[in-house]
Scaffold this active site. Sequence first.
Site, PDB file in Angstrom:
ATOM      1  CB  VAL A  16      22.408  36.139 -11.987  1.00 18.30           C
ATOM      2  CG1 VAL A  16      22.998  37.474 -11.541  1.00 18.30           C
ATOM      3  CG2 VAL A  16      21.744  36.284 -13.353  1.00 18.30           C
ATOM      4  CB  CYS A  17      25.202  36.390  -8.252  1.00 18.09           C
ATOM      5  SG  CYS A  17      26.057  36.845  -6.730  1.00 18.09           S
ATOM      6  CB  ALA A  18      25.210  32.744  -5.100  1.00 14.73           C
TER       7      ALA A  18
END
Length: 313
Positions: A112-114
């Site tokens: 998720v995300c970074a």
Amino acid sequence: MSRAGMGQPRRIAMLVFDGVRTLDVTGPLEVFDVARALGCAYSVGLYSTADSASVRCSSGLSLNAAPASELAAHVDTLLVPGGDCLVTDGVPHHLQRVIRAHAADARRIASVCAGSFALASAGLLNGKRATTHWRHLDAFAARHPSTIIDRNSVYTRDGAVWTSAGVAAGIDLALALVSDDHGAGVAQEISKDMVVLSRRMEGHPQISVAARTPRPKHPELERLLATVNADPAGHYELDTVAARLGISPRHLARLFKAQVGVTLHQYVHEVRLENAVALVLAGESFHAAARRSGLSSGARVRDHLAARSVHAS
């Protein structure tokens, strides 16, 4: 596979660390929790990759997690949330080590995300198509040139590896994982339970037309944008809208371009195209999606998706 839990539950192992973003953790957790309530067989655990069993999120929230040493082999899904610390400070060696130790045995790996920075640092994204939060796309591309960056999609899937854009996109990713396991109908039920306004599919843009458009100062224009967003197939010819607002078409054209940055025609077209793409990704035909969105031809939607696919590759 049916939603009824059959055999052993699918084991989801989420790796957490100091500085992790709260919603990156709790958003997917909520999806799997609702899935369990609907009868899907999932077992979800939080595992700290550092020595401490208490993990502090970037928001200040503390999480209790089991040590990664207790993570048994053969997890179904290895899930890595994000945090800006992975971009600014680099990916901790202990996080990379745990990912490498369990990735080979997992049926699928997701970030998720970074969290994509962690997967890439562990060597899992070499030659793979992936995405991350739009703010970090350039940094990711510079740091991991062997990864094929998808700059548009809210999440991507390349074989067994899934990656998603920022924060709320983790909910879309988790819904997609459930859909992959138990079907789109179950994912839709979870969306309703969580009051997810519109479930975004792979290929949906990270930032919608409405979100990236400047908010006009004129209240009538703000209401006009809201109307277009809610009903893209409506009638928005310049003369018609101007008469409705009680101003001249020339004045409306000037005002709209000055405060929104594009012409009324351009804005309506972008919203219609985005809506049509969403309908196609949800399973509608190009013709039906175009008609429901106010476009004259499904060919435009097909060409747009084809061009975006070429750009992403």
